[in-house]
Enzyme design. Structure first.
Site, short mmCIF file in Angstrom:
data_model
loop_
_atom_site.label_atom_id
_atom_site.label_comp_id
_atom_site.label_asym_id
_atom_site.label_seq_id
_atom_site.Cartn_x
_atom_site.Cartn_y
_atom_site.Cartn_z
N GLU A 167 45.61 46.74 54.41
CA GLU A 167 46.64 45.72 54.30
C GLU A 167 47.91 46.14 55.05
O GLU A 167 48.50 45.36 55.80
CB GLU A 167 47.01 45.50 52.84
CG GLU A 167 45.97 44.77 52.03
CD GLU A 167 46.42 44.66 50.59
OE1 GLU A 167 46.73 43.54 50.16
OE2 GLU A 167 46.46 45.68 49.90
N ASP A 200 35.74 42.59 41.83
CA ASP A 200 34.60 42.75 40.93
C ASP A 200 34.89 41.96 39.66
O ASP A 200 35.94 41.36 39.51
CB ASP A 200 34.34 44.23 40.61
CG ASP A 200 35.57 44.88 39.98
OD1 ASP A 200 35.72 44.75 38.76
OD2 ASP A 200 36.37 45.50 40.72
#
Length: 232
Positions: A14, A200
């Site tokens: 990022e 997840d």
């Protein structure tokens, strides 16, 4: 005086994407964290990576405020989905942040409540939330949900814990930094928003292609931040 936006990324990928779009970048190291100061879309920004956990995130945020005078904080990264309608790749924009591991229930406090303090659930800035929602809408077919971000110095990996965090603490997702960023911003009167991509289901079933997901998530987070900065 032009404002300065603080941007905290959770992953190297990022930060690298943001640095690629920055102009006049200068580096400064404080408290073991590297900060990149420059301009992005003609706005003054300071970009950094927080490290894992609430203490790292809190120190990083306070340095952004004290050393760089940031007037807003944007925090992106990954999280485990807690809300049953969230799936891998979906986005959660914080409505508020709460520490799920703040537990003084033995003294009669509700889970998540910080004793002797009026506020324990820290509200995200409404304008920043709306900007983030608009930016998510520009991504196309990405499910975006506004909700409570739960934070704690624990990696949640059981179905039972996920169910409890959803049913008793009304969490949308769970991670390890957002509530500390939120609390520091609240204490300093600085608007913030936390934007998380679901990596997840926080239930022990690790994403099979996490490395591939990390790249995709970083690009998605960068696109959201890019759009928000362009519209500020």
């Amino acid at each position: 005086m032009p404002e300065t936006i603080g941007i905290i990324g959770a992953m190297d990928e990022e930060v690298e994407l943001l640095l690629a779009g920055m102009q006049n970048a200068e580096t400064m190291d404080k408290a073991g964290i590297r900060y990149y100061k420059g301009t992005y879309h003609n706005r003054n920004v300071v970009v950094c990576k927080s490290g894992v956990g609430k203490v790292n995130a809190a120190v990083t945020t306070q340095v952004l405020i004290d050393a760089f005078g940031v007037s807003k904080v944007l925090f992106t990264g990954v999280a485990g989905a807690v809300h049953p309608e969230l799936n891998i790749g979906d986005i959660v924009i914080s409505s508020e942040c709460l520490q799920h591991d703040m537990d003084v229930t033995a003294l009669g406090y509700e889970r998540g409540v910080i004793p002797y303090q009026e506020v324990s659930a820290f509200q995200a800035d409404k304008d920043l939330m709306l900007l983030a929602q608009k930016a998510c809408g520009e991504l196309g077919e990405v499910n975006c949900r506004v909700g409570r971000v739960l934070s704690g110095d624990q990696f949640i990996a059981s179905v039972e814990q996920v169910s409890w965090l959803y049913e008793h603490m009304q969490g949308a997702c769970v991670e390890m930094e957002g509530a500390s960023v939120a609390q520091v911003c609240f204490m300093n009167g600085v608007p913030f928003v936390v934007i998380r991509s679901m990596s997840d289901k926080a239930d022990g079933s690790a994403h099979a292609n996490f490395a591939e997901f990390t790249v995709a998530s970083s690009r998605r987070s960068h696109a959201i931040l890019d759009s928000m900065l362009a519209q500020m």
